[in-house]
Design an enzyme around this catalytic site. Structure first.
Site, mmCIF file in Angstrom:
data_model
loop_
_atom_site.group_PDB
_atom_site.id
_atom_site.type_symbol
_atom_site.label_atom_id
_atom_site.label_comp_id
_atom_site.label_asym_id
_atom_site.label_seq_id
_atom_site.Cartn_x
_atom_site.Cartn_y
_atom_site.Cartn_z
ATOM 1 N N HIS A 1 0.903 -1.429 -0.003
ATOM 2 C CA HIS A 1 0.059 -0.013 -0.059
ATOM 3 C C HIS A 1 0.892 1.362 0.177
ATOM 4 O O HIS A 1 1.891 1.282 0.595
ATOM 5 C CB HIS A 1 -0.881 -0.059 1.158
ATOM 6 C CG HIS A 1 -2.056 0.868 0.975
ATOM 7 N ND1 HIS A 1 -2.109 2.192 1.070
ATOM 8 C CD2 HIS A 1 -3.529 0.530 0.926
ATOM 9 C CE1 HIS A 1 -3.327 2.667 0.847
ATOM 10 N NE2 HIS A 1 -4.134 1.597 0.612
ATOM 11 N N HIS A 2 0.393 2.370 -0.683
ATOM 12 C CA HIS A 2 1.128 3.552 -0.892
ATOM 13 C C HIS A 2 1.187 4.133 0.442
ATOM 14 O O HIS A 2 2.111 5.007 0.740
ATOM 15 C CB HIS A 2 0.667 4.418 -1.718
ATOM 16 C CG HIS A 2 1.650 5.252 -2.679
ATOM 17 N ND1 HIS A 2 2.882 5.740 -2.228
ATOM 18 C CD2 HIS A 2 1.812 5.540 -4.116
ATOM 19 C CE1 HIS A 2 3.371 6.352 -2.994
ATOM 20 N NE2 HIS A 2 2.909 6.172 -4.233
ATOM 21 N N ALA A 3 0.210 4.015 1.231
ATOM 22 C CA ALA A 3 0.388 4.689 2.808
ATOM 23 C C ALA A 3 1.519 4.087 3.450
ATOM 24 O O ALA A 3 1.982 4.873 4.327
ATOM 25 C CB ALA A 3 -1.002 4.388 3.554
ATOM 26 N N ASN B 1 6.158 8.030 2.831
ATOM 27 C CA ASN B 1 6.092 8.940 1.533
ATOM 28 C C ASN B 1 6.875 10.150 1.754
ATOM 29 O O ASN B 1 6.503 10.956 2.543
ATOM 30 C CB ASN B 1 4.604 9.060 1.125
ATOM 31 C CG ASN B 1 4.202 7.764 0.355
ATOM 32 O OD1 ASN B 1 4.196 7.505 -0.633
ATOM 33 N ND2 ASN B 1 3.685 7.115 1.373
#
Length: 579
Positions: A144-146, A323
């Protein structure tokens, strides 16, 4: 309590069934000769050894009461039988590559379970063996990009992958930290309020410097803005609205995927020859392929396509799994048919983007206050999708193109050698195509992901990328002809000179007489000049062929013209009444 940053949590709040917010990678692995048993079993054992080395693999989300602010990470024990699973390659596909791409497209459209650590691995069995009969298989990894951005995923790969088939010895030190598997509501609220106050204080302190930096960057961006251009293509168009394309639509629940590997050394050689960066050449290949693809679909706009390009804000050596990135725009020059002009356009556009983003990196936030943000962002995301806003308003970009530096040497996992490493990324409402590129060993790996309704034929776009690579020699600068090949060019130059001389002579005569005499004068001078040029050329040819006795041709005299029935220009002028 480790609360998610504002940027990390944004990927959770934007996620819907139509917009899964995980990234990943697709691979082909080759097993050593004589390997027996299921690879999924070997991979589970391998992951059991590596999970303790990476916190991102053993943590899950813990939500704030009433979803009031960003959630936090808590410890978790991953169930490897759920996280590492096996898939079968369908037999109905026209080729093994197409079958693998179909499986990856189907899996990439499936959301991860938020009640577990946000990652999963899919072993794809059924690929044909290698040239020497080596067993091959596919692997698709979701994250997941989170939990991680592109560069953090590369750092995670260094934990999971090895430099040799035998792997490496893992030495685990017992952790003194007490594991936290859940959080109380009071603890979460106190921590969230304290974090909120710290965020506001930091923003207020940095506001004067931020405003000045933003103002300067905005001025630099407007210098090359297509919004303020002169209409003749002098602006690079980084600050511009994107033209309407088939990619600027709402996305659905299906995904199409294609992967392509190109030789890295060739791309580096081309970049060096044209004083460009490797990223410039990647953008050029994408631009050329998109131009070909859209022309095939009769959908190539007259205005240049605009790419959204992620920009890393990560400090050198930072391997934390969060991120740290922002987004910028780059004009792709797809309106230019000439390859050299298209590359020059891209080089200028990327240089302008770097000049602007260089000053902004220090002030772009990756964290911000979050009280009430989950409600607001989730409501706006739902409204944006249901109202199909992306199809009603102009977009800032047509496609996302990301280039991430990867490992420079071959790597192994659970004893198998990784042959390909195609990235898979996110598409969203309004931008239904994502091209992510990552270097691996001696290859440049292109991962193409699109909404299955907007662009189902990603294999055609991959073929257009291959064609763009094959046509890279067209970028070579044009060479001036020499020797015999230069004769036509020399003759053209002589005629141009003759025309200029005739024009100057005729300009001294009155306008009315010039119309009657100018043509005669030009004809005479043209005849003389052609003779001179012919003599010079014959002399050059004679010298190169070794004919020393060859004599240059003599220029044609006016009297010769009279013998052929053509009166000299002087007699004709006298007949016209001139003295």
């Amino acid at each position: 309590m480790k609360q998610l940053s504002g940027l990390d949590a944004t990927f959770l709040f934007l996620e819907t069934d139509e917009m899964p917010m995980h990234v990943g990678s697709a691979h082909v692995f080759e097993l050593p000769p004589g390997t027996r048993g299921k690879f999924v079993t070997r991979l589970r054992k391998h992951m059991a050894e590596r999970v303790p080395l990476s916190p991102v693999l053993r943590q899950r989300l813990w939500w704030m009461p009433l979803n009031l602010a960003n959630p936090a990470w808590v410890d978790a024990e991953p169930d490897l039988k759920w996280h590492v699973v096996e898939e079968k390659l369908p037999a109905s596909a026209p080729s093994p590559q197409a079958a693998l791409e179909a499986v990856i497209g189907r899996l990439h459209a499936t959301r991860l379970d938020r009640g577990r650590p946000l990652w999963r691995m899919h072993v794809v069995e059924g690929l044909p063996p290698g040239p020497q009969g080596q067993r091959r298989l596919g692997l698709y990894i979701q994250m997941h990009h989170a939990a991680a951005d592109g560069q953090a995923a590369v750092a995670l790969a260094q934990v999971l992958l090895d430099l040799q088939p035998e792997g490496r010895k893992i030495e685990l030190r017992p952790s003194k930290r007490q594991k936290v598997f859940e959080l109380g509501s009071a603890t979460m609220l106190r921590s969230a309020l304290a974090n909120e106050a710290a965020q506001v204080l930091r923003i207020v302190k940095g506001l004067p410097g931020t405003v000045g930096t933003l103002a300067g960057a905005a001025g630099d961006a407007l210098k090359h803005s297509a919004l303020l251009g002169d209409g003749r293509g002098s602006a690079f168009g980084n600050l511009s609205l994107a033209p309407r394309t088939p990619f600027n639509v709402n996305v659905g629940t299906g995904r199409a995927f294609a992967g392509l590997s190109l030789p890295l050394h060739t791309l580096k050689d081309v970049a060096h020859a044209h004083e460009a960066t490797l990223n410039d050449i990647v953008l050029y290949l994408c631009s050329t392929a998109l131009r070909r693809y859209l022309a095939h679909h009769q959908a190539l706009p007259r205005k240049s396509l605009v790419a959204a390009v992620p920009i890393s804000l990560r400090a050198k050596g930072d391997t934390t799994a969060d991120n740290q990135a922002s987004m910028s725009q780059v004009s792709l020059g797809t309106h230019l048919s000439d390859p050299r002009r298209r590359l020059a356009h891209i080089k200028a556009a990327t240089a302008a983007m770097k000049a602007t983003m260089g000053s902004l990196k220090s002030v772009l936030p990756t964290d911000f206050p979050s009280i009430g943000v989950p409600w607001l962002m989730e409501a706006l995301t739902a409204l944006y999708g249901k109202a199909r806003v992306a199809e009603r308003v102009p977009q800032l970009a047509n496609v996302v193109i990301s280039n991430v530096p990867g490992p420079p040497v071959p790597l192994y996992m659970a004893g198998a050698r990784m042959l390909s490493n195609w990235p898979t990324s996110i598409v969203a409402h309004g931008v239904a195509l994502n091209i992510t590129v990552e270097s691996y060993a001696d290859q440049m790996e292109f991962g193409l992901v699109a909404d299955a309704t907007a662009a189902a034929d990603m294999r055609r776009l991959a073929e257009a990328l291959q064609a763009a690579f094959d046509e890279l020699p067209l970028l070579a600068p044009r060479q001036r002809p020499t020797g015999a090949a230069a004769l036509p060019e020399l003759a053209r130059t002589g005629r141009q000179v003759a025309g200029q001389i005739a024009g100057r002579m005729a300009g001294k005569v009155a306008e009315g007489v010039m119309q009657r005499v100018g043509g005669v004068v030009k004809s005479a001078v043209d005849t003389v000049t052609q003779g001179v040029v012919r003599g010079a050329v014959q002399g050059v040819v004679a010298a190169r062929t070794g004919k020393a006795g060859a004599k240059p041709a003599q220029p044609v005299k006016a009297g010769r013209a009279a013998k052929t029935g053509k009166a000299p220009a002087r007699k004709k002028a006298k007949a016209a009444g001139l003295r």
